[in-house]
Design a protein around this motif. Sequence first.
Motif, PDB file in Angstrom:
ATOM      1  N   HIS A   1     -28.707-129.886 -21.804  1.00 12.05           N
ATOM      2  CA  HIS A   1     -27.915-128.782 -22.354  1.00 12.05           C
ATOM      3  C   HIS A   1     -26.441-129.068 -22.083  1.00 12.05           C
ATOM      4  CE1 HIS A   1     -26.321-124.669 -22.857  1.00 12.05           C
ATOM      5  NE2 HIS A   1     -25.659-124.917 -21.764  1.00 12.05           N
ATOM      6  N   THR A   2     -25.594-128.903 -23.097  1.00 15.49           N
ATOM      7  CA  THR A   2     -24.154-129.097 -22.893  1.00 15.49           C
ATOM      8  C   THR A   2     -23.358-128.002 -23.591  1.00 15.49           C
ATOM      9  OG1 THR A   2     -24.076-130.537 -24.839  1.00 15.49           O
ATOM     10  CG2 THR A   2     -24.231-131.624 -22.690  1.00 15.49           C
ATOM     11  N   HIS A   3     -22.239-127.657 -23.011  1.00 15.28           N
ATOM     12  CA  HIS A   3     -21.257-126.783 -23.676  1.00 15.28           C
ATOM     13  C   HIS A   3     -20.246-127.702 -24.354  1.00 15.28           C
ATOM     14  CE1 HIS A   3     -21.768-122.816 -21.199  1.00 15.28           C
ATOM     15  NE2 HIS A   3     -22.653-122.942 -22.161  1.00 15.28           N
ATOM     16  N   ASP A   4     -20.630-128.192 -25.524  1.00 15.25           N
ATOM     17  CA  ASP A   4     -19.896-129.283 -26.176  1.00 15.25           C
ATOM     18  C   ASP A   4     -18.401-129.088 -26.298  1.00 15.25           C
ATOM     19  OD1 ASP A   4     -22.572-129.718 -26.601  1.00 15.25           O
ATOM     20  OD2 ASP A   4     -22.221-130.730 -28.507  1.00 15.25           O
ATOM     21  N   ASP A   5     -18.004-127.912 -26.684  1.00 19.78           N
ATOM     22  CA  ASP A   5     -16.606-127.711 -27.064  1.00 19.78           C
ATOM     23  C   ASP A   5     -15.726-127.351 -25.880  1.00 19.78           C
ATOM     24  OD1 ASP A   5     -18.110-125.466 -26.772  1.00 19.78           O
ATOM     25  OD2 ASP A   5     -16.978-124.285 -28.224  1.00 19.78           O
ATOM     26  N   LYS A   6     -16.300-127.337 -24.692  1.00 15.96           N
ATOM     27  CA  LYS A   6     -15.497-126.919 -23.556  1.00 15.96           C
ATOM     28  C   LYS A   6     -14.624-128.051 -23.048  1.00 15.96           C
ATOM     29  CE  LYS A   6     -16.961-122.683 -23.180  1.00 15.96           C
ATOM     30  NZ  LYS A   6     -16.098-121.551 -23.497  1.00 15.96           N
ATOM     31  N   LYS A   7     -13.577-127.625 -22.362  1.00 11.13           N
ATOM     32  CA  LYS A   7     -12.572-128.537 -21.846  1.00 11.13           C
ATOM     33  C   LYS A   7     -13.157-129.650 -20.961  1.00 11.13           C
ATOM     34  CE  LYS A   7      -8.503-128.326 -18.917  1.00 11.13           C
ATOM     35  NZ  LYS A   7      -7.721-127.503 -17.987  1.00 11.13           N
ATOM     36  N   LEU A   8     -14.265-129.345 -20.305  1.00  7.57           N
ATOM     37  CA  LEU A   8     -14.866-130.312 -19.390  1.00  7.57           C
ATOM     38  C   LEU A   8     -15.243-131.615 -20.054  1.00  7.57           C
ATOM     39  CD1 LEU A   8     -17.013-127.729 -17.522  1.00  7.57           C
ATOM     40  CD2 LEU A   8     -15.197-129.103 -16.552  1.00  7.57           C
TER      41      LEU A   8
END
Length: 286
Positions: free
Chosen positions: A28-35
């Motif tokens: 699972h990834t928060h694709d659009d996040k700054k990280l």
Amino acid sequence: MPELAEAEFFRKRWHQAALRSPRILRIHTHDDKKLFRTAPAAALRAALIHSSYSTSAAAAKQILFRFQRPAIATAPAIESWLGIHLGMTGELSVFEPRHIPRKHDHLILYTSTHALVFSDPRMFGRIQFQSGSTAPTWWTQIAPALLSTAFSDKVVAAFLNRRARAPIKAVLLMQERFPGIGNWMADEILWRAAIHPAQPAGTLQPAEVKKLWRECRAVARLALNTIAGRGDDLPADLNIAIPDTWLFNHRWGKGGHCPKTNKPLARAEIGGRTTCWSPARQKLHA
DNA sequence: AGACATGTTGCTCA
DNA sequence: ATGAGCAACATGTC
């Protein structure tokens, strides 16, 4: 949260779970996040899926996890290097495999027995990723560890001379020479060395430089043993084992007292960061 | 409401 | 060119 020893604590936490069942079944990834600014989430997912955890290491505030996926008929073998920097509020935790992503869970690696979670509300952390057999430069270019022989008193003295006019507190936070030292470690080191945090780096006496160098190593060693545990041992929670004889447990709020002198502690912004010291034993000099 | 937070980076000015 | 200082980043908590 994370400085040198906290990074090692979190590395061990993922390591123990990943050893149990190394294979990554779901991601699972928060694709659009700054990280993910330096590691495209899609490429990371493509490389890590069905890969197996192999080894890991922590250096400075950086954590490295390595994975491999053997060649199959339709795809070549792949080696992956996952780097995690926890920034100010990052955390690595381990949950049951049905864990549902929370608001700040930016990367989750699911195995058959666990969910390996990287969460970070403020998103000052960073995810690095590279495939291939050669180690990435973000890993190899980290400065020599405080506990290595390359971190010598001579090297420290030379660095202090180059940063002669900066307050010593600010200099200790420079990762290019003091990898892994953060705000609380810097205060702990200066307190043990009896050096005022605002003392310009170039005005330390040779004996003070040597003391500072020794305490850098002592605090690094103690912090690693206490916070991250020895050998296979992993403390149940972060920072629970830190003794009251350290500055650590007295430095956070206002009104703390120095555990060595029992006199009041002082707090002020030095080198751009909140700094705590014991005026009774850390004095400015010419 | 406002201050503050265990980190880094990129900009300005000297 | 090199070093020092500071705002910015994004969000939560006291």
